[in-house]
Scaffold this motif. Structure first.
Motif, PDB file in Angstrom:
ATOM      1  N   GLU A 257       0.841  -1.191   0.000  1.00 43.57           N
ATOM      2  CA  GLU A 257       0.000   0.000   0.000  1.00 43.57           C
ATOM      3  C   GLU A 257       0.878   1.243   0.000  1.00 43.57           C
ATOM      4  OE1 GLU A 257      -2.419   1.512   3.559  1.00 43.57           O
ATOM      5  OE2 GLU A 257      -3.756   0.123   2.493  1.00 43.57           O
ATOM      6  N   VAL A 258       0.624   2.170  -0.940  1.00 40.97           N
ATOM      7  CA  VAL A 258       1.348   3.439  -1.007  1.00 40.97           C
ATOM      8  C   VAL A 258       0.325   4.569  -1.035  1.00 40.97           C
ATOM      9  CG1 VAL A 258       3.385   2.495  -2.148  1.00 40.97           C
ATOM     10  CG2 VAL A 258       1.519   3.371  -3.538  1.00 40.97           C
ATOM     11  N   LEU A 259       0.781   5.763  -0.678  1.00 42.99           N
ATOM     12  CA  LEU A 259      -0.101   6.926  -0.590  1.00 42.99           C
ATOM     13  C   LEU A 259       0.300   7.982  -1.602  1.00 42.99           C
ATOM     14  CD1 LEU A 259       0.034   7.388   3.264  1.00 42.99           C
ATOM     15  CD2 LEU A 259      -1.789   6.292   1.994  1.00 42.99           C
ATOM     16  N   TYR A 260      -0.698   8.668  -2.097  1.00 37.44           N
ATOM     17  CA  TYR A 260      -0.500   9.860  -2.901  1.00 37.44           C
ATOM     18  C   TYR A 260      -1.174  10.987  -2.133  1.00 37.44           C
ATOM     19  CZ  TYR A 260      -1.465  13.335  -6.490  1.00 37.44           C
ATOM     20  OH  TYR A 260      -1.573  14.511  -7.181  1.00 37.44           O
ATOM     21  N   ILE A 261      -0.429  12.022  -1.790  1.00 40.49           N
ATOM     22  CA  ILE A 261      -0.948  13.114  -0.980  1.00 40.49           C
ATOM     23  C   ILE A 261      -1.176  14.325  -1.875  1.00 40.49           C
ATOM     24  CG2 ILE A 261      -0.496  14.652   0.962  1.00 40.49           C
ATOM     25  CD1 ILE A 261       1.203  12.349   2.146  1.00 40.49           C
TER      26      ILE A 261
ATOM     27  N   ASP B 257      17.298  -1.776  -6.867  1.00 36.16           N
ATOM     28  CA  ASP B 257      17.077  -2.072  -5.455  1.00 36.16           C
ATOM     29  C   ASP B 257      15.791  -1.396  -4.993  1.00 36.16           C
ATOM     30  OD1 ASP B 257      17.615  -3.147  -2.953  1.00 36.16           O
ATOM     31  OD2 ASP B 257      18.977  -1.545  -2.357  1.00 36.16           O
ATOM     32  N   ILE B 258      15.269  -1.863  -3.869  1.00 33.28           N
ATOM     33  CA  ILE B 258      14.155  -1.215  -3.180  1.00 33.28           C
ATOM     34  C   ILE B 258      14.573  -1.048  -1.724  1.00 33.28           C
ATOM     35  CG2 ILE B 258      11.745  -1.360  -2.471  1.00 33.28           C
ATOM     36  CD1 ILE B 258      11.208  -3.139  -4.843  1.00 33.28           C
ATOM     37  N   SER B 259      14.394   0.144  -1.195  1.00 31.59           N
ATOM     38  CA  SER B 259      14.716   0.385   0.210  1.00 31.59           C
ATOM     39  C   SER B 259      13.606   1.236   0.819  1.00 31.59           C
ATOM     40  CB  SER B 259      16.066   1.091   0.340  1.00 31.59           C
ATOM     41  OG  SER B 259      16.040   2.343  -0.313  1.00 31.59           O
ATOM     42  N   TYR B 260      13.657   1.385   2.139  1.00 36.50           N
ATOM     43  CA  TYR B 260      12.669   2.233   2.787  1.00 36.50           C
ATOM     44  C   TYR B 260      13.242   2.850   4.038  1.00 36.50           C
ATOM     45  CZ  TYR B 260      11.560  -1.219   6.449  1.00 36.50           C
ATOM     46  OH  TYR B 260      11.622  -2.072   7.521  1.00 36.50           O
TER      47      TYR B 260
ATOM     48  N   TYR C  63      11.585   3.581  -1.501  1.00 38.25           N
ATOM     49  CA  TYR C  63      12.402   4.056  -2.616  1.00 38.25           C
ATOM     50  C   TYR C  63      12.600   2.944  -3.634  1.00 38.25           C
ATOM     51  CZ  TYR C  63      13.635   7.583   0.883  1.00 38.25           C
ATOM     52  OH  TYR C  63      13.592   8.555   1.834  1.00 38.25           O
ATOM     53  N   LEU C  64      12.257   3.225  -4.895  1.00 36.67           N
ATOM     54  CA  LEU C  64      12.583   2.329  -6.003  1.00 36.67           C
ATOM     55  C   LEU C  64      13.805   2.911  -6.682  1.00 36.67           C
ATOM     56  CD1 LEU C  64       9.218   1.529  -7.858  1.00 36.67           C
ATOM     57  CD2 LEU C  64      10.472   0.105  -6.264  1.00 36.67           C
ATOM     58  N   HIS C  65      14.913   2.195  -6.664  1.00 30.92           N
ATOM     59  CA  HIS C  65      16.153   2.634  -7.299  1.00 30.92           C
ATOM     60  C   HIS C  65      16.142   2.073  -8.722  1.00 30.92           C
ATOM     61  CE1 HIS C  65      17.811   3.789  -3.326  1.00 30.92           C
ATOM     62  NE2 HIS C  65      17.049   2.784  -2.920  1.00 30.92           N
ATOM     63  N   THR C  66      15.859   2.925  -9.704  1.00 33.81           N
ATOM     64  CA  THR C  66      15.700   2.476 -11.082  1.00 33.81           C
ATOM     65  C   THR C  66      16.802   3.051 -11.975  1.00 33.81           C
ATOM     66  OG1 THR C  66      14.343   4.316 -11.925  1.00 33.81           O
ATOM     67  CG2 THR C  66      13.195   2.578 -10.701  1.00 33.81           C
ATOM     68  N   SER C  67      16.830   2.573 -13.200  1.00 31.93           N
ATOM     69  CA  SER C  67      17.810   3.079 -14.167  1.00 31.93           C
ATOM     70  C   SER C  67      17.500   4.522 -14.566  1.00 31.93           C
ATOM     71  CB  SER C  67      17.828   2.189 -15.406  1.00 31.93           C
ATOM     72  OG  SER C  67      16.542   2.148 -15.995  1.00 31.93           O
TER      73      SER C  67
ATOM     74  N   THR D 100      10.202   7.854  -5.211  1.00 30.79           N
ATOM     75  CA  THR D 100       9.844   7.846  -3.793  1.00 30.79           C
ATOM     76  C   THR D 100       8.332   7.758  -3.633  1.00 30.79           C
ATOM     77  OG1 THR D 100      11.752   9.270  -3.349  1.00 30.79           O
ATOM     78  CG2 THR D 100      10.085   9.110  -1.627  1.00 30.79           C
ATOM     79  N   TYR D 101       7.912   6.906  -2.695  1.00 26.64           N
ATOM     80  CA  TYR D 101       6.486   6.724  -2.411  1.00 26.64           C
ATOM     81  C   TYR D 101       6.270   6.800  -0.902  1.00 26.64           C
ATOM     82  CZ  TYR D 101       6.329   5.161  -7.189  1.00 26.64           C
ATOM     83  OH  TYR D 101       6.440   5.111  -8.558  1.00 26.64           O
ATOM     84  N   TYR D 102       5.180   7.416  -0.491  1.00 21.45           N
ATOM     85  CA  TYR D 102       4.806   7.443   0.918  1.00 21.45           C
ATOM     86  C   TYR D 102       4.195   6.105   1.298  1.00 21.45           C
ATOM     87  CZ  TYR D 102       5.178  12.543   0.639  1.00 21.45           C
ATOM     88  OH  TYR D 102       5.629  13.827   0.468  1.00 21.45           O
ATOM     89  N   ILE D 103       4.532   5.624   2.494  1.00 24.67           N
ATOM     90  CA  ILE D 103       3.969   4.367   2.985  1.00 24.67           C
ATOM     91  C   ILE D 103       3.567   4.532   4.451  1.00 24.67           C
ATOM     92  CG2 ILE D 103       5.209   2.835   1.415  1.00 24.67           C
ATOM     93  CD1 ILE D 103       7.200   2.299   3.711  1.00 24.67           C
ATOM     94  N   ARG D 104       2.664   3.669   4.884  1.00 21.87           N
ATOM     95  CA  ARG D 104       2.285   3.616   6.297  1.00 21.87           C
ATOM     96  C   ARG D 104       2.613   2.265   6.896  1.00 21.87           C
ATOM     97  NH1 ARG D 104      -2.776   7.139   6.423  1.00 21.87           N
ATOM     98  NH2 ARG D 104      -1.757   9.121   6.811  1.00 21.87           N
ATOM     99  N   LYS D 105       2.647   1.215   6.058  1.00 25.24           N
ATOM    100  CA  LYS D 105       2.870  -0.137   6.562  1.00 25.24           C
ATOM    101  C   LYS D 105       4.258  -0.610   6.176  1.00 25.24           C
ATOM    102  CE  LYS D 105      -1.993  -1.232   6.298  1.00 25.24           C
ATOM    103  NZ  LYS D 105      -3.034  -2.027   5.694  1.00 25.24           N
ATOM    104  N   ASP D 106       4.824  -1.461   7.009  1.00 24.29           N
ATOM    105  CA  ASP D 106       6.161  -2.016   6.800  1.00 24.29           C
ATOM    106  C   ASP D 106       6.220  -2.778   5.471  1.00 24.29           C
ATOM    107  OD1 ASP D 106       8.673  -3.100   6.989  1.00 24.29           O
ATOM    108  OD2 ASP D 106       8.214  -4.381   8.699  1.00 24.29           O
ATOM    109  N   PRO D 107       7.143  -2.400   4.566  1.00 25.46           N
ATOM    110  CA  PRO D 107       7.236  -3.042   3.260  1.00 25.46           C
ATOM    111  C   PRO D 107       8.200  -4.222   3.203  1.00 25.46           C
ATOM    112  CG  PRO D 107       8.642  -1.144   3.259  1.00 25.46           C
ATOM    113  CD  PRO D 107       7.980  -1.200   4.630  1.00 25.46           C
TER     114      PRO D 107
END
Length: 93
Positions: A8-12, A51-54, A65-69, A74-81
């Motif tokens: 789950e990700v958020l758009y504010i 990579d993906i980190s948070y 964070y999605l580390h792409t080419s 960056t995406y907002y989250i509330r739950k542990d990914p």
């Protein structure tokens, strides 16, 4: 095709009306498939994701964070990914 994992990700969104300013949060699902990640209207092929980190800022909000080419997304989250990231790493190997 069923996703392998969902995060789950958020758009504010900031809205201004006649006499007030307020914030609206939209909840979307980031979906991991065997060859790509789809979030909102964007697709990222796994071959383009390094990579993906948070980072958890507080108990209420964090960042995924999605580390792409093409840069870091960056995406907002509330739950542990952690489970989403683990599923991604299994697809990478």
């Amino acid at each position: 095709m069923e996703p392998l994992a969902i995060q789950e990700v958020l758009y504010i969104e900031q809205k201004i009306e006649w006499t007030e300013k307020f914030t609206v949060e939209h909840i979307e699902s980031m979906k991991l498939f065997d060859d790509r990640i789809i979030v909102f209207d964007q697709e990222y092929y796994l071959t383009h994701i390094f990579d993906i980190s948070y980072r958890q800022e507080s108990c209420k909000m964090g960042f995924l964070y999605l580390h792409t080419s093409k840069g870091v997304r960056t995406y907002y989250i509330r739950k542990d990914p952690s489970s989403f990231i683990q599923a991604f790493k299994q697809q990478q190997s």
